[in-house]
Structures are given as C-alpha cells and as structure tokens.
Design a protein around this motif. Structure first.
Motif, mmCIF file in Angstrom:
data_model
loop_
_atom_site.group_PDB
_atom_site.id
_atom_site.type_symbol
_atom_site.label_atom_id
_atom_site.label_comp_id
_atom_site.label_asym_id
_atom_site.label_seq_id
_atom_site.Cartn_x
_atom_site.Cartn_y
_atom_site.Cartn_z
ATOM 1 N N ALA A 39 -0.413 3.083 12.977
ATOM 2 C CA ALA A 39 0.296 3.967 12.748
ATOM 3 C C ALA A 39 -0.178 4.212 14.002
ATOM 4 O O ALA A 39 -0.694 4.019 14.617
ATOM 5 C CB ALA A 39 -0.370 5.050 12.185
ATOM 6 N N GLU A 62 -0.271 2.277 8.050
ATOM 7 C CA GLU A 62 -0.327 2.881 6.664
ATOM 8 C C GLU A 62 0.189 1.236 5.362
ATOM 9 O O GLU A 62 1.217 0.227 6.165
ATOM 10 C CB GLU A 62 1.094 3.292 6.947
ATOM 11 N N HIS A 66 2.848 0.317 1.802
ATOM 12 C CA HIS A 66 3.590 1.459 1.280
ATOM 13 C C HIS A 66 4.055 -0.299 0.871
ATOM 14 O O HIS A 66 4.581 -1.221 0.886
ATOM 15 C CB HIS A 66 3.903 2.066 1.841
ATOM 16 N N ARG A 104 -2.062 6.288 3.656
ATOM 17 C CA ARG A 104 -2.168 5.873 5.001
ATOM 18 C C ARG A 104 -4.115 6.222 4.550
ATOM 19 O O ARG A 104 -4.424 6.283 4.486
ATOM 20 C CB ARG A 104 -2.338 7.919 5.893
#
Length: 465
Positions: free
Chosen positions: A381, A387, A389, A399
């Motif tokens: 980031a 992050e 996912h 996050r």
C-alpha cells in the motif's frame, strides 16, 4: 475527504446539482410544514453549497444561523471520552464505578455507555425531561431513578439519554471542570466551531410546534437541560457542523487521531431489528442507504430537528437543520443531499502515482500466497502497509499497517487486530507468512513451508485407474 489536485475537480457544484439540492430542501420545508430548513454540503473538506427555506422568525436563515441539534451533542461527548482513553486516563472496558462511584449502575462499562448497550432506560423518570428545566433533576439519582437498568448490560442496544448523562459526569470527574468548559477547550476551539454553544447566540431560529391538522404554530420552550446537557444541549449551525463532519471523516490530531475516529464508527452492539436508524458505534449512528455507508447522528428536541451524515467513500458530508417538532424527515435530509451530490457528480479518483521508493525485501513479499489451496494476493500500500485479499471472489481479507519492530497489524475485515509476520529460514530467505496461526505458502501446501500437520510425502496425485 482530503482535497484533490486543483485540476481534477471543479471548485463548485454544477448548476443542475445546486438546483437539485435547493429543490430538495424546499420540498422538505413545504411538505414537512417546517418553519425553516437549512442545508449544507461539504465535499473533499470544503463547504460547496448551502441553502435555506423559511417563512418565519423575521429573517432568512443561513449556514451561520443557530439551531438546537439535540442528540448530535452525544457525538461531541463521545469524542471527549475517547480523548480520555487515548490519554490513558481510562480504558473503555473499565466499569463506570472505577471512575464515577456511587451511581448504582457502576458495573456497566464505559464502552457499553458509549454504544448504548449498558442496559439503561431510554429516558429520565418523571416529567418530560426535554421540556422541563434541568433544575428539576439536580443529581444523577434524579436522572437515573430507582430502577435505571432495564436490560442486562452488554446484551442489546437500547438507546439511553441517561447513559450519556453519566458520560458527561464522567468527563467532569476526570477533568475537574464542567462538561461545557471541557468541550469548548478540547473540541470547539481547536476545530474553530465558534458558533457551537450550550446556550443560543443570535442569530438563532425559534422553536416551534406545528399543529398536525392545521397550519398553525405553537412556540416550544427551549430549556437548559442541566446535568443532561451532555446528551442533547448544544446549539450549532450548518457551517460549524460541516466542519465537524470533516473531522469525523479525517480526524484531527489536535482533537482525536484518525484511528480513534475510525474506531467510533465500528458497531458496538447488534442493532435492534426495529430500529429505523440501524447500527450504532461509539457516539455515531451507522446506516446504509441505497447501498451507501453513512456515519453521523440525528438530533431532536422540542421545536428542533437536525441531521449530520458523512459518506467517507464519496468524500461528501451534509447537514440539515429545521425548527419544528415532529418532522422526522429532516433527520434524513442530509443523507438525501449526499446522494444528490454523489450520484450527480461522482468522486474523481486520485491519480495513480508510483511509490517514491520501495524496500526490496518488501517487494519480494508481493504476489500470490496460498492458505491451503486458497489463492491470496499480497500488495504493498502507498502508506507503507500491505493488503491481503483473495485472488478471486469474496473471502477473508484485510488491510495491514506496519508495526514497530516488524510485521503488520490488521486494520479491518476478518484479520482486524491480528498480526501478520514473515517467517524466514536460517539464511534469511522467506519460508512462509504467519497470520494468527495460519500459514501462507508460495505454493499450495508447500512442503518447505512448515505447514501444520505436514504434507503427504507422495505429493499431489490424480485418481488411479
């Protein structure tokens, strides 16, 4: 809600948007039969529109006209409590008795009081407290009554004005000064909320009740709430509340950091299914309207209605104020003003920019990882965090922000508060990621990844004929 580059967004709203906003408050004033209505919108930290519609009081109200804001006062009180927590003067898990003894409800925690899950009654006993002077309730015992607990603390959300009275008294006990003085010094002055006061200061709207079956009005009393001031005393303006809305979106280190403001917007207890507003955080109401997440608060006292709502994702906040008893649409009018702006003029994203520099050791961690057979992606980031996912579809993701000494702490989602660590081999190379005891490897069930339970030595196979 920080301001974008000047060449990305017009400073002012488009004429069609401005007309739609004015029409909406004009409809609210006419159909709601409200003596006056004021609305205001702030976008990306800047006041971009105000409008008013009036038929009484001898002057045209504007964004600097005071209205009583009722329970929006609770959000200000919650900010003061969060400041005490951030300074280490209390913990939200502390029972009230530890800091304010002798109330009779001291087993309820400060967290429960902030989120209306302490089990207290909704109103003070006796006469209608909003329409009678606070001198009739000179002590906390008068505010709480003989049986203040209606529910087991922590089990359900039950909105409570006496609960926020207790929080006001808690602030006074910890600061050694009246609630109003502490509020002015710690919140109003730093945020330049010069027109937010405990008592009305001209120009201000008058308080009115409108007859339900005839177009006639009755003046309402505007009383001092005494000990219950921290639950609903304040007067404010649309302009001041827009500045406060920017604070609720971004935080301000002079008052409360962004992380603590975000914490206020996390649900504190399951909502009552019959509650039209929805969830409640710590001094903030939480709703979804037309797919849009909003935080803010509504307010009402006899003769006044108010609503303040913020859409952080859209970078838009709005305020609506009116001076009539019993026109509930005013509380939601701000949410409708947000929708008008956000739908007509969607937010233009910030331009993509490469990072000024990057640590090669962090860059090495990016890309696909596997929890068992589930493919995940790790990305850097811009703020130095990471992050994590799912590669495809929904699933667990969060996050993370960097921790002092290494690793990252989850900020949201399933892994909020969990620690993500890099596990390295003796030679310094990455073996796997550890996240709350879950092992993430570069290949599905990588035998080099220290997978709990081990990996079958024969490896992956097909079905034998």
């Amino acid at each position: 809600m920080t301001s974008p580059a000047e060449d990305q967004l017009p400073e002012d709203l488009l004429p069609a948007t401005r007309r739609a906003l004015f029409r909406r408050i004009a409809v609210a004033q006419a159909e709601g039969r409200v003596p006056s209505v004021v609305g205001a919108v702030v976008r990306d930290g800047r006041l971009v529109w105000t409008g008013a519609r009036s038929c009484v009081d001898g002057h045209a109200p504007d964004a600097d006209t005071q209205y009583r804001i009722g329970s929006i006062t609770k959000t200000f009180t919650a900010v003061l409590v969060m400041r005490l927590r951030d300074e280490g003067l209390l913990d939200l898990a502390d029972p009230l008795e530890r800091h304010l003894p002798g109330t009779g409800v001291g087993d309820s925690t400060i967290f429960q009081l902030l989120g209306h899950s302490a089990g207290l009654a909704a109103e003070a006993p006796g006469l209608w407290w909003e329409r009678t002077p606070g001198t009739l309730r000179p002590t906390l015992a008068d505010v709480l009554g003989e049986g203040p607990l209606l529910h087991t603390p922590g089990r359900r959300h039950h909105y409570s004005n006496p609960g926020y009275t207790l929080l006001g008294s808690l602030i006074e006990a910890k600061r050694g000064a009246p609630w109003e003085e502490v509020l002015r010094r710690e919140v109003l002055e730093p945020l330049s909320l010069d027109r937010t006061t405990a008592q009305p200061v001209a120009p201000h709207a008058g308080a009115w009740a409108v007859h339900p079956w005839a177009d006639v009005m009755l003046p309402e009393p505007a009383v001092d709430l005494g000990l219950m001031a921290s639950a609903g005393q304040l007067w404010s303006t649309a302009a001041d509340l827009c500045r406060f809305a920017v604070f609720l979106a971004e935080g301000d280190d002079r008052v409360l950091c962004a992380a603590s403001v975000r914490e206020m917007a996390v649900p504190a207890a399951p909502p009552d299914p019959q509650d039209a507003v929805g969830g409640y955080g710590l001094g903030l109401q939480l709703v979804r309207r037309d797919g849009r997440a909003l935080v803010g608060h509504t307010g009402s006292l006899p003769g006044f209605l108010a609503g303040l709502w913020v859409s952080v994702a859209d970078g838009v906040a709005a305020v609506a104020l009116g001076n009539a008893t019993g026109a509930p649409s005013i509380g939601w009018l701000g949410a409708e003003l947000i929708a008008i702006v956000a739908d007509a003029e969607p937010r233009i994203p910030e331009p993509w920019r490469p990072l000024p520099e990057v640590d090669p050791a962090l860059l090495e961690l990016t890309g696909p990882w596997y929890w068992g057979t589930q493919a995940m992606t790790l990305k850097l980031a811009a703020d130095g965090g990471v992050e994590l996912h799912p590669l495809r579809g929904p699933g667990r993701g969060s996050r993370f922000e960097a921790r002092p000494g290494g690793g990252w702490t989850g900020l949201d989602g399933y892994y909020a508060g969990e620690i993500l660590r890099v596990v390295r081999r003796a030679d310094g190379s990455v073996r796997h990621l550890d996240l709350g005891s879950f092992v993430f490897t570069r290949e599905p069930y990588d035998p080099e990844g220290d997978v709990p339970g081990g990996v079958d030595a024969e490896g992956w196979r097909g079905l034998a004929p």
